[in-house]
Design a protein around this motif. Structure first.
Motif, PDB file in Angstrom:
ATOM      1  N   ILE A   1       0.841  -1.202   0.000  1.00  0.00           N
ATOM      2  CA  ILE A   1       0.000   0.000   0.000  1.00  0.00           C
ATOM      3  C   ILE A   1       0.874   1.250   0.000  1.00  0.00           C
ATOM      4  N   LEU A   2       1.901   1.208   0.835  1.00  0.00           N
ATOM      5  CA  LEU A   2       2.815   2.344   0.911  1.00  0.00           C
ATOM      6  C   LEU A   2       3.531   2.538  -0.425  1.00  0.00           C
TER       7      LEU A   2
ATOM      8  N   TYR B   1      11.148   8.694   0.730  1.00  0.00           N
ATOM      9  CA  TYR B   1      10.655   7.371   1.112  1.00  0.00           C
ATOM     10  C   TYR B   1      11.653   6.287   0.746  1.00  0.00           C
ATOM     11  N   ILE B   2      12.235   6.406  -0.461  1.00  0.00           N
ATOM     12  CA  ILE B   2      13.167   5.371  -0.892  1.00  0.00           C
ATOM     13  C   ILE B   2      14.418   5.393  -0.026  1.00  0.00           C
ATOM     14  N   ALA B   3      14.903   6.587   0.267  1.00  0.00           N
ATOM     15  CA  ALA B   3      16.108   6.702   1.093  1.00  0.00           C
ATOM     16  C   ALA B   3      15.840   6.154   2.496  1.00  0.00           C
TER      17      ALA B   3
ATOM     18  N   ILE C   1       5.304  -1.884  -9.291  1.00  0.00           N
ATOM     19  CA  ILE C   1       4.214  -0.921  -9.478  1.00  0.00           C
ATOM     20  C   ILE C   1       4.577   0.076 -10.570  1.00  0.00           C
ATOM     21  N   ASP C   2       5.854   0.475 -10.591  1.00  0.00           N
ATOM     22  CA  ASP C   2       6.302   1.379 -11.647  1.00  0.00           C
ATOM     23  C   ASP C   2       6.141   0.737 -13.026  1.00  0.00           C
TER      24      ASP C   2
ATOM     25  N   ALA D   1       4.357   5.397  -5.492  1.00  0.00           N
ATOM     26  CA  ALA D   1       4.462   5.317  -6.950  1.00  0.00           C
ATOM     27  C   ALA D   1       3.488   6.263  -7.638  1.00  0.00           C
ATOM     28  N   SER D   2       2.339   6.527  -6.989  1.00  0.00           N
ATOM     29  CA  SER D   2       1.353   7.374  -7.643  1.00  0.00           C
ATOM     30  C   SER D   2       1.670   8.859  -7.477  1.00  0.00           C
ATOM     31  N   GLY D   3       2.726   9.159  -6.718  1.00  0.00           N
ATOM     32  CA  GLY D   3       3.134  10.549  -6.583  1.00  0.00           C
ATOM     33  C   GLY D   3       4.049  10.971  -7.720  1.00  0.00           C
ATOM     34  N   ASN D   4       4.605  12.165  -7.582  1.00  0.00           N
ATOM     35  CA  ASN D   4       5.534  12.692  -8.579  1.00  0.00           C
ATOM     36  C   ASN D   4       6.779  11.805  -8.638  1.00  0.00           C
TER      37      ASN D   4
END
Lengths: 379, 288
Positions: free
Chosen positions: B95-96, B113-115, B175-176, B101-104
């Protein structure tokens, strides 16, 4: 000999070369000779006098320059001060490996690191492990040998008990004053009561269950009543499986812990609102033992370490243990001959009643019972 | 059609022939040496020693241990903890990941988030256990609840702390990979959002989701330091009992039983990783 694994061979060869390079640079495991020139093999000497006396031993140990110890937490029985005092007094570097290890870890290291310069020189181990591994030890009698009570040493010097204490319940003073174990079943002790480890693995935890067993009226021959007490604690929701360490006591997570008194004193725990009590009829004593690795890479330093630990001087090992709250094995003799640090001795918790010391059979029977029943009782 | 010739003609380079050319497999030596020493060799020792007694003689008596209900309990405990922490970690992580992924795609939130996930996925051991002990417990900063002291709930919550970020990291690429055109196509055909996820997005992501879940499962199975730092008075999972079998100082140590338990874990991991590999292959077929 294990059959070779093809893929590993090239890498093993590389590693072997590297390891050989590393160990040879730090190795000093050759028989030493005294300053007078006559060769003394300290690895086979059973007394300091036999090797030419204390001065010869000190000279040989200084020449080795290093001592490997293992599983000695600096906050356990004052070992931090003991190690630094030894280093200062003799100019010998002490390598302290795996400080939180168990007695069995010590013996495992003796076996797996046999022949390397990293192997432990000296061991401080529980009696069950000591008695099961005497073939790994070198016999040695320290200068104060006769002040160690006869029942607390192996006659030829393969092992000799060093310090001990009594099982005690340490608790946060927010509970007021506790005088009996049954109080611990009350609702205010929710998730509060812990042991120092898993009783099928750790000596201190096994003795904690045994103390509960004695307090519940059980005999040292059968630990079942102690296990039942913890099952009751679990049912009441009062047993805490959370690891009890000095840090968790300080953080307030561990509120009640069964442990050796020298690890449970407010001065050791470092928390001012900490109290200790020994349940009546449950005075359970336990001693650890010293032994020298038969294949010690630093045989003279190993023997000098033992002489230091059993020295009765003000800065010797016996009085340093006492300052850490542990009861040195020569305490009785030192009280008689006046070498004891009497102010440190007066700070020990007073024990009333006849102490129980588990025999080897009683300890192994208890371990066998726990192996089959502990997980069922508190799981 | 012009094909540019890439074969050079003329004189060979000046260094050609001066040094013997290394065989092609030489480049793989470091990899196989590494895998051999740190994976195959120890595994071989574990397998061989599981069939021996402490004196070094061949023995199959260790296997009677597997019939012991206590030993089965350690494996069941491991299974419970791994299932709970991997399923919860996978669902919340997915979900997170979808939210990220749906953001910019170049936004600060995504990079943050990735970091952070990269750091927290590696957060474990004594520090993590102690952080939770300070937060939850008799004097915890957050709350004190009895379920936290019950296996596997308390430790499952703690494992979630590194399982969820790991899920974000491994699931985000899947998801990407969802092409926006697929969504547009299904909407043009009149599909609702539910129908899109039920018939297009869900089936596309499911293999990757299950594969990531299996990775979390294996991750939880091998974790030892965290649970041992959280509680050490009873062995709930196999790695804890391996530690007891190796270092019991009350006379219960038996290294060969430890080897046998480790072999059981190897088999568990082998099953899990085989499933993971099969599912990855399936995921690749969808996205090709």
């Amino acid at each position: 000999v294990r059959s070779p694994y093809k893929f590993a061979l090239a890498g093993v060869a590389v590693l072997t070369v590297l390891a050989a390079g590393c160990s040879s640079s730090s190795s000093s495991s050759t028989p030493t000779s005294t300053s007078s020139g006559s060769a003394v093999n300290w690895a086979t000497e059973t007394t300091a006098a036999g090797g030419g006396g204390m001065n010869a031993l000190v000279a040989a140990a200084k020449k080795e320059g290093t001592l490997n110890v293992i599983a000695l937490p600096p906050t356990w029985a004052n070992y931090g001060a003991i190690i630094s005092t030894f280093e200062k007094q003799y100019g010998i570097t002490v390598n302290s490996a795996n400080p939180t290890g168990t007695s069995q870890d010590e013996v495992n290291a003796v076996k797996t690191e046999n022949g390397t310069a990293r192997a432990p020189d000296v061991l401080d181990i529980g009696m069950a492990v000591a008695l099961a591994n005497t073939n790994l030890f070198a016999p040695y009698e320290v200068s104060t040998w006769h002040d160690i009570p006869g029942a607390q040493k192996e006659p030829t010097g393969l092992w000799y008990q060093d310090y001990g204490g009594y099982m005690a319940v340490g608790y946060s003073s927010k509970f007021g004053t506790i005088t009996s174990l049954s109080q611990l079943l009350g609702p205010q002790f929710k998730n509060a009561v812990a042991l120092n480890g898993n009783p099928t693995a750790a000596n201190a935890a096994l003795n904690g269950v045994m103390m509960a067993n004695l307090a519940e009226g059980g005999s040292p021959n059968n630990i079942a009543d102690g296990v039942n007490f913890f099952a009751k604690l679990k049912q009441a929701g009062n047993f805490s499986p959370i690891s009890a360490t000095g840090a968790t006591i300080k953080a307030g997570t561990t509120l009640v812990v069964f442990n050796w008194d020298y690890l449970n004193l407010p001065s050791y725990v470092g928390v001012p609102n900490w109290k200790v009590f020994v349940p009546s009829g449950a005075v359970l004593g336990g001693y650890y033992a010293q032994a020298i690795n038969k294949q010690a890479p630093h045989p003279a330093a190993a023997r000098l370490w033992e002489e230091f630990l059993y020295s009765q001087s003000g800065t010797g090992g016996q009085n340093l243990w006492l300052q850490g709250g542990a009861r040195p094995v020569e305490q009785q003799a030192m009280t008689v001959n006046g070498t004891i640090n009497s102010s440190a001795a007066s700070r020990l918790p007073t024990i009333s009643g006849t102490p129980v010391f588990l025999t080897h059979t009683q300890a192994t029977d208890a371990a066998t019972y726990l192996a089959a029943n502990w997980a069922k009782a508190v799981g | 059609v012009d094909v540019v010739a890439t074969t050079k003609t003329g004189a060979p380079p000046p260094w050609a022939g001066r040094r013997p050319s290394a065989p092609a497999w030489a480049g793989t030596v470091p990899f196989f040496a590494y895998v051999g020493i740190f994976l195959l060799w120890p595994t071989g020792i574990v397998v061989v020693d599981a069939f021996k007694n402490p004196n070094g003689a061949w023995a199959f008596s260790n296997f009677t241990e597997l019939g012991n209900s206590l030993v089965r309990g350690y494996f069941i405990g491991s299974l419970k903890l791994c299932l709970i922490s991997s399923l919860a970690g996978a669902v919340f992580g997915a979900i997170l990941a979808y939210a990220v992924a749906s953001g910019n795609p170049d936004g600060i939130v995504r990079r943050l988030y990735i970091a952070v996930s990269g750091v927290l996925a590696q957060f474990g051991g004594v520090t993590l256990a102690f952080a939770f002990l300070v937060l939850i417990g008799p004097v915890g900063l957050l709350f004190h609840a009895s379920w936290y002291f019950e296996f596997p709930w308390g430790i499952g919550l703690i494992y979630g702390y590194f399982q969820i970020p790991l899920m974000v990291l491994v699931f985000l690429p899947a998801i990407d990979g969802l092409k926006v055109q697929w969504r547009e196509a299904s909407e043009n055909l009149g599909a609702s959002a539910w129908q899109y996820w039920r018939h297009v997005g869900g089936p596309l992501l499911m293999p990757a989701f299950l594969g990531a879940t299996l990775l979390l499962f294996a991750n939880a199975l091998s974790a030892f330091a965290t649970i041992q730092a959280w509680e050490n008075q009873i062995a709930y999972v196999v790695p804890q009992q391996i530690a007891t079998a190796m270092s019991s100082e009350v006379g219960l140590s038996n290294v060969n039983v430890a080897d046998l338990l480790a072999l059981g874990m190897v088999i568990m991991v082998a099953i899990v990783m085989t499933g993971y590999a099969l599912l990855l292959r399936r995921a690749g077929r969808w996205l090709r």
